[in-house]
Motif scaffolding. Structure first.
Motif, PDB file in Angstrom:
ATOM      1  N   LYS A 166      17.737   1.367 -24.290  1.00 24.75           N
ATOM      2  CA  LYS A 166      17.976   2.743 -23.856  1.00 24.75           C
ATOM      3  C   LYS A 166      18.569   2.779 -22.456  1.00 24.75           C
ATOM      4  O   LYS A 166      18.186   1.995 -21.583  1.00 24.75           O
ATOM      5  N   THR A 167      19.455   3.709 -22.238  1.00 18.65           N
ATOM      6  CA  THR A 167      20.040   3.903 -20.913  1.00 18.65           C
ATOM      7  C   THR A 167      19.128   4.762 -20.033  1.00 18.65           C
ATOM      8  O   THR A 167      19.285   4.804 -18.817  1.00 18.65           O
ATOM      9  N   SER A 168      18.174   5.451 -20.667  1.00 18.26           N
ATOM     10  CA  SER A 168      17.201   6.256 -19.934  1.00 18.26           C
ATOM     11  C   SER A 168      15.895   6.279 -20.713  1.00 18.26           C
ATOM     12  O   SER A 168      15.894   6.369 -21.950  1.00 18.26           O
ATOM     13  N   LEU A 169      14.779   6.208 -19.995  1.00 21.77           N
ATOM     14  CA  LEU A 169      13.471   6.221 -20.646  1.00 21.77           C
ATOM     15  C   LEU A 169      13.107   7.615 -21.174  1.00 21.77           C
ATOM     16  O   LEU A 169      12.124   7.758 -21.888  1.00 21.77           O
ATOM     17  N   GLU A 170      13.900   8.618 -20.818  1.00 18.72           N
ATOM     18  CA  GLU A 170      13.644   9.976 -21.320  1.00 18.72           C
ATOM     19  C   GLU A 170      14.445  10.294 -22.575  1.00 18.72           C
ATOM     20  O   GLU A 170      14.346  11.406 -23.110  1.00 18.72           O
ATOM     21  N   LEU A 171      15.228   9.344 -23.059  1.00 20.12           N
ATOM     22  CA  LEU A 171      16.022   9.595 -24.265  1.00 20.12           C
ATOM     23  C   LEU A 171      15.101  10.005 -25.418  1.00 20.12           C
ATOM     24  O   LEU A 171      14.055   9.408 -25.637  1.00 20.12           O
ATOM     25  N   GLY A 172      15.538  11.012 -26.151  1.00 20.42           N
ATOM     26  CA  GLY A 172      14.754  11.494 -27.294  1.00 20.42           C
ATOM     27  C   GLY A 172      13.862  12.662 -26.944  1.00 20.42           C
ATOM     28  O   GLY A 172      13.267  13.271 -27.841  1.00 20.42           O
ATOM     29  N   TYR A 173      13.762  12.993 -25.644  1.00 21.34           N
ATOM     30  CA  TYR A 173      12.857  14.074 -25.216  1.00 21.34           C
ATOM     31  C   TYR A 173      13.610  15.197 -24.503  1.00 21.34           C
ATOM     32  O   TYR A 173      14.609  14.955 -23.832  1.00 21.34           O
ATOM     33  N   GLU A 174      13.095  16.397 -24.668  1.00 17.99           N
ATOM     34  CA  GLU A 174      13.603  17.572 -23.968  1.00 17.99           C
ATOM     35  C   GLU A 174      12.407  18.271 -23.326  1.00 17.99           C
ATOM     36  O   GLU A 174      11.446  18.606 -24.024  1.00 17.99           O
ATOM     37  N   LYS A 175      12.466  18.460 -22.018  1.00 12.97           N
ATOM     38  CA  LYS A 175      11.321  19.061 -21.318  1.00 12.97           C
ATOM     39  C   LYS A 175      11.274  20.565 -21.571  1.00 12.97           C
ATOM     40  O   LYS A 175      12.236  21.272 -21.277  1.00 12.97           O
ATOM     41  N   LYS A 176      10.160  21.024 -22.106  1.00 15.33           N
ATOM     42  CA  LYS A 176       9.981  22.458 -22.347  1.00 15.33           C
ATOM     43  C   LYS A 176       9.391  23.138 -21.118  1.00 15.33           C
ATOM     44  O   LYS A 176       9.801  24.220 -20.735  1.00 15.33           O
ATOM     45  N   THR A 177       8.416  22.492 -20.520  1.00 12.24           N
ATOM     46  CA  THR A 177       7.822  23.015 -19.293  1.00 12.24           C
ATOM     47  C   THR A 177       7.298  21.838 -18.473  1.00 12.24           C
ATOM     48  O   THR A 177       6.868  20.836 -19.031  1.00 12.24           O
ATOM     49  N   GLY A 178       7.362  21.955 -17.140  1.00 10.35           N
ATOM     50  CA  GLY A 178       6.905  20.860 -16.287  1.00 10.35           C
ATOM     51  C   GLY A 178       7.803  20.693 -15.071  1.00 10.35           C
ATOM     52  O   GLY A 178       8.752  21.448 -14.855  1.00 10.35           O
ATOM     53  N   THR A 179       7.511  19.649 -14.282  1.00 11.27           N
ATOM     54  CA  THR A 179       8.206  19.400 -13.022  1.00 11.27           C
ATOM     55  C   THR A 179       8.980  18.087 -13.080  1.00 11.27           C
ATOM     56  O   THR A 179       8.870  17.324 -14.045  1.00 11.27           O
TER      57      THR A 179
END
Length: 363
Positions: A166-179
């Motif tokens: 993966k090029t980013s560890l956040e791949l596959g996720y979309e933040k709905k709420t948070g910082t």
């Protein structure tokens, strides 16, 4: 579940020009304005199609965001699912209720009847949105919520889609709420899942994941047989109080013996050890594996039985049947709808036998 004699009526009104715009490109996520009337209450809304492959179906599913007032019945947005490929119309609700009974945070799902510009669109399943309002209703601590939006939400350093690192560890996720800090916690968790040596894993993972709740979620997937559930069809919630992540199920229509196309699925199709990197590492620990085995055994004796599930299935079936008969997309399939309780109960019998026969693999 009580027999339902009436369903809430949701009357949606969309200007013909906006309706034409909505229909022009079913893959466009941009909403159009509209009005929703419920029990003489008028709500200004934004409305768009929802889902991926389901957008191609004759009966569309919708995402509705409340504009004025911004909150209706404790929610800022809702999802109206057509459940078009599920001949029972019940599998999503049965699954989400089942997860809730296992002690997993799970969205509420209730049936409504929908009209658009006066035209019957039929029976829909209203799904609660997983967001800050979802947490508030349950008196859960505030926290971050990430949606798993594709198969790269696999708890791995490798991409399921690209078949490379993966090029980013956040791949596959979309933040709905948070910082932004919550983004770091998500990255840190995925990094640790994949890099911590076996000798330290048991101690380290409990700093990031509520393992007991994770095992309940895993059991829920395994009993309902949601093949996509291990790397998709879920949301991650990180509690600001505990600092731990837990998993929330989402979109469980392809379950209880049928796949995403509505075709029969063999009761042994989904293995009891599940899939994904995190599950493999957790079940590699004897302590966690034993706890999971005991959870499966207990559920086989309590919630996943014909005696327990059949009354729920029949009550749902009888409650929504009158509305299926008036649904323009489903009324001609009423004979198939009437056979579905038997299909679901047969699945429960066969799946229970399969899980019992496989429990030795966890010893």
């Amino acid at each position: 579940m009580e027999k339902q004699s009436t369903l809430p009526l949701y009357q949606l009104f969309i200007h013909p020009k906006d309706l034409r715009e909505l229909k022009k490109d079913i893959w466009d996520d941009d909403p159009v304005p509209g009005v929703m009337k419920v029990n003489h209450k008028r709500l200004d809304i934004d409305i768009a199609y929802r889902g991926s492959h389901i957008r191609d179906f004759k009966k569309k599913s919708y995402h509705i965001e409340f504009f004025q007032p911004k909150i209706f019945r404790g929610a800022h947005e809702i999802h109206l699912n057509a459940e078009y490929k599920d001949p029972s119309l019940m599998r999503n609700k049965l699954s989400l209720d089942f997860f809730s009974e296992l002690g997993t945070l799970s969205p509420k799902a209730n049936y409504v009847y929908v009209k658009i510009n006066g035209k019957n669109e039929g029976i829909y399943l209203e799904l609660e949105s997983v967001d800050e309002h979802f947490l508030a209703k349950r008196k859960e601590a505030k926290g971050a919520i990430f949606y798993a939006v594709d198969d790269d939400a696999n708890f791995s350093l490798m991409s399921d889609l690209e078949k490379e690192t993966k090029t980013s560890l956040e791949l596959g996720y979309e933040k709905k709420t948070g910082t932004e800090e919550d983004d770091f916690y998500l990255q840190d968790m995925i990094f640790k899942i994949n890099t911590v040596p076996k000798a330290q894993f048991k101690e380290e993972i409990t700093k990031h994941i509520d393992v007991e709740k994770y095992l309940r979620w895993l059991a829920g997937i395994v009993f309902t047989s949601n093949y996509d559930g291990f790397v998709h069809n879920y949301a991650l919630y990180r509690s600001s109080e505990t600092g731990l992540f837990e998993v929330i199920p989402w979109d469980y229509d392809a379950t209880w013996g049928r796949d995403i196309h509505g075709e029969r699925m063999a009761a042994d199709y989904v293995r009891i050890q599940g899939f994904n990197t995190l599950t493999a590492r957790i079940l590699d620990e004897p302590h966690f594996r034993k706890a999971y085995q005991q959870l499966l055994e207990k559920t086989l004796q309590t919630h996943f039985t014909i005696d327990y599930m059949k009354p729920k299935v029949m009550a749902l079936h009888e409650g929504i049947r009158p509305f299926v008969l008036t649904d323009p997309y489903k009324k001609d399939d009423i004979e198939r709808f009437d056979r579905e309780p038997d299909v679901i109960c047969q699945y429960i019998k066969e799946r229970a036998q399969f899980i019992k026969s496989e429990l030795y693999r966890l010893s």
